[in-house]
Design an enzyme around this catalytic site. Structure first.
Site, PDB file in Angstrom:
ATOM      1  N   SER A 166      28.232  28.470  32.151  1.00  0.00           N
ATOM      2  CA  SER A 166      29.667  28.422  31.900  1.00  0.00           C
ATOM      3  C   SER A 166      30.329  29.654  32.545  1.00  0.00           C
ATOM      4  CB  SER A 166      29.926  28.331  30.397  1.00  0.00           C
ATOM      5  OG  SER A 166      31.238  27.922  30.148  1.00  0.00           O
ATOM      6  N   ARG A 238      40.539  27.579  19.774  1.00  0.00           N
ATOM      7  CA  ARG A 238      39.107  27.328  19.755  1.00  0.00           C
ATOM      8  C   ARG A 238      38.802  25.844  19.560  1.00  0.00           C
ATOM      9  NH1 ARG A 238      34.188  29.218  21.358  1.00  0.00           N
ATOM     10  NH2 ARG A 238      32.610  28.987  19.767  1.00  0.00           N
ATOM     11  N   ASP A 335      28.572  16.685  30.641  1.00  0.00           N
ATOM     12  CA  ASP A 335      29.542  17.791  30.582  1.00  0.00           C
ATOM     13  C   ASP A 335      30.914  17.302  31.056  1.00  0.00           C
ATOM     14  OD1 ASP A 335      30.977  20.193  30.834  1.00  0.00           O
ATOM     15  OD2 ASP A 335      29.238  21.308  31.561  1.00  0.00           O
ATOM     16  N   HIS A 368      28.972  20.032  27.522  1.00  0.00           N
ATOM     17  CA  HIS A 368      28.871  21.359  28.114  1.00  0.00           C
ATOM     18  C   HIS A 368      27.916  22.282  27.347  1.00  0.00           C
ATOM     19  CE1 HIS A 368      30.173  24.773  30.450  1.00  0.00           C
ATOM     20  NE2 HIS A 368      30.606  25.404  29.386  1.00  0.00           N
ATOM     21  N   ASP A 369      27.994  22.250  26.019  1.00  0.00           N
ATOM     22  CA  ASP A 369      27.176  23.160  25.206  1.00  0.00           C
ATOM     23  C   ASP A 369      25.678  22.896  25.319  1.00  0.00           C
ATOM     24  OD1 ASP A 369      29.038  24.907  24.300  1.00  0.00           O
ATOM     25  OD2 ASP A 369      29.100  24.167  22.238  1.00  0.00           O
TER      26      ASP A 369
END
Lengths: 392, 392
Positions: A166, A238, A335, A368-369
């Site tokens: 990232s 967030r 992602d 993504h994570d």
């Protein structure tokens, strides 16, 4: 704090874990550090942690670069100053994929951060009050240039590898472009050469949410009463990011349409009755608020949006032509924030300029994570890549 | 306003366009309208527009259902009370895909809306002041039940077709399930049978942004000075939606990394210097703020999150078994908000219960909003489908 101050780790280690400790290195006390945007900083502190031992010839150093809300605590349990366990804990240690019996592993909190390195919550040298709105915009290049100051301090002339996902991957690319002779190989993961308009859009919306919070006070909220900071704005920012970090499939499997609350009004429905997914997002938002500074969140997000390896380098191709380090580019199938085409582009561009590179895709539903979750799929490609004796 | 009040259209029509006019139908004056959540409304007004003429046997009526921030103005130029031109203007008219020489076309503003139908900005019958926080949560089923009251008023016993995209498609499905004998065929577009956790997440974040705006005042902001409403919260909520309505590719092609502003501080960068994509999002946010009520935005978004055809019907299959209307389900290849698998699921489920259905995919880079953009690809499948003489 000055060079050499050490916060001992208390009870953080499993048997077999390498001993880690957070240290601080301060520079720019004599010669001010000019950031890319044009302003200068003095007394810049970089917090970092190390694992393993540096070889006498200094050839086994691996630099890990952390993501947006990460920090130097790449491995280890939660501890004082780090409410979360190491973000790549199971990747780092003796016999682990990044083997601390072989490698000297370093991870530094980025410039502009809030976990020990100089950032907007740090005292301004002129008056000792927090920088707040006075802190300049920093770029990924500034973060990398600040990390580079660590090298002579650590006795490292060249990194065996620079690795990160990232925003960490953005730093990895900038390392290879800015300092081609100081980087032997790179592993950018789930990242891109230039932030796209959609990535900027998500970042900008989060910034607007923080600015909307009246408790943000233009960035100068540090004198406010505890509990009177821009926590709600940061929480919403967030939440935006958290959705882009995961995936439709995983949200459906995990939360479906389950409700978290009963209606407060005795009706079947009310406007603020939450679904489980909302409770999850609030949980993650509040968790971040407890450990992260809103101004750092703003600044680091802006640094990601400004990420463009081509800036002032003529063209993307001209920039990437500077990369001589063999490259392992890793993408994640699901992602939505940094889709795999962006990591394939890295390899395509490096191919076209003749730099050896390889693309590996993590097949994961986690979005993504996955670069923090699917260590099972990251382990082999990364450890194999690190074992290669690069001779360039 | 009561049944039959007419706002004439002024200068809105192209030669060849059908004459349209907005009318209002009021019900629940005698018998209160109980919403699904448990509260009741009286004096419910539904604003609607019609195009073309109803056949003597009432068999040629087509109902269009609008999306989140749409309204009854499906065709026609911008006009008084409608700052935007008709959301499907080129689809509707003589010789157009939804041919007003053949069909009597109806579109009604949803219950809870702010474009003529009763919603939170409407006067409460008890005291004449705006409902504000007193307006109940409404569901897609409530919207459909309110529309159903129009049928006897219009002289329509059965719709030849009910057609709509996004939230319009949710209404389409609820029409076919709630009133199987009043619907001859349906065209749900870019929609789903049950809102997913990810869709709920995006909606919830927008709601949180509006709630964070201190000018929202718990929903009772109508007495505030003009310019002192929750416009910034609404603008941010809209920005979240706007990104999900479009696509990565189109954002990259259209905005790339172009800057919209110079730095305000003489530096190369500053935190609030906007990229073009940010200016675009702000433009769309502000455009919505000028024409849409924040409470309606909250309520309608919540209705979408509550959308679940299975609720109180035993199961998804049990609900969909009620659909007897032949179905044309349309998906959009690049839709990240309602991905095509959700529209294929509609056909899969209908197949399994023996209802004739067909899936068509619009091949478009434009994302979810392609249902408003790629009319070229919608025209043929829809007009062909509408021409079929359904005999069920």
């Amino acid at each position: 704090m000055t060079d050499g101050d050490v916060l001992p780790v208390t009870g953080a280690w499993q048997p077999g874990d390498p001993a880690g400790r957070r240290k601080f290195f301060t520079f720019a006390s004599d010669r001010r550090f000019a950031v890319e945007g044009g302003r200068t900083l003095s007394d810049v502190t970089i917090a970092y942690e190390t694992w393993g031992e540096l070889d006498p010839d200094g050839s086994n150093a691996v630099l890990l670069c952390h993501a947006w809300t990460g920090d130097s605590h790449a491995a280890g349990r939660a501890e004082r100053g780090h409410e979360a366990p190491g973000w790549w804990h199971d990747m780092i240690g003796p016999g682990r994929p990044i083997d601390t019996d072989r490698f000297f592993v370093v991870c530094a909190n980025v410039l502009g951060g809030c976990q020990g390195s100089t950032g907007p919550a740090s005292p301004h040298p002129a008056d000792g009050r927090q920088y707040g709105s006075r802190f300049p915009v920093v770029t990924i290049r500034d973060m990398v240039r600040a990390q580079a100051r660590l090298m002579p301090h650590l006795g490292v002339e060249r990194w065996h590898a620079v690795v990160g996902g990232s925003m960490g991957g953005m730093q990895v690319l900038e390392w290879a472009i800015t300092y081609p002779r100081r980087v032997r190989s790179i592993v950018p993961i789930a990242t891109c050469m230039q932030a796209t308009a959609q990535q900027i859009a998500w970042g900008a919306i989060g910034r607007r949410a923080i600015r909307l919070d009246p408790r943000w006070r233009g960035g100068d909220y540090y004198d406010a009463d505890p509990g009177d900071g821009p926590w709600e704005g940061l929480e919403i920012a967030r939440q935006v990011a958290q959705v882009t970090f995961r995936s439709d499939n995983v949200f459906t499997d995990r939360f479906g349409r389950e409700l978290a609350d009963r209606s407060a009004y005795g009706d079947t429905f009310d406007l603020w009755q939450r679904f489980e997914v909302e409770r999850y997002l609030e949980y993650h938002g509040i968790k971040l608020v407890r450990r992260f500074d809103a101004n750092s969140y703003l600044l680091i997000g802006k640094a990601m949006d400004l990420h463009d390896v081509a800036r002032n380098r003529g063209s993307l191709l001209a920039a990437m032509r500077r990369v001589s380090a063999p490259t392992l580019s890793i993408g994640i199938s699901s992602d939505m924030l940094y889709p795999p085409y962006q990591q394939r582009q890295i390899v395509d561009v490096l191919d076209s300029v003749g730099t050896p590179s390889r693309y590996v895709e993590v097949d994961s539903p986690h979005g993504h994570d996955a670069f923090l979750i699917n260590l099972d799929q990251l382990a082999d490609p990364i450890s194999t890549f690190l074992e290669r004796a690069f001779t360039s």
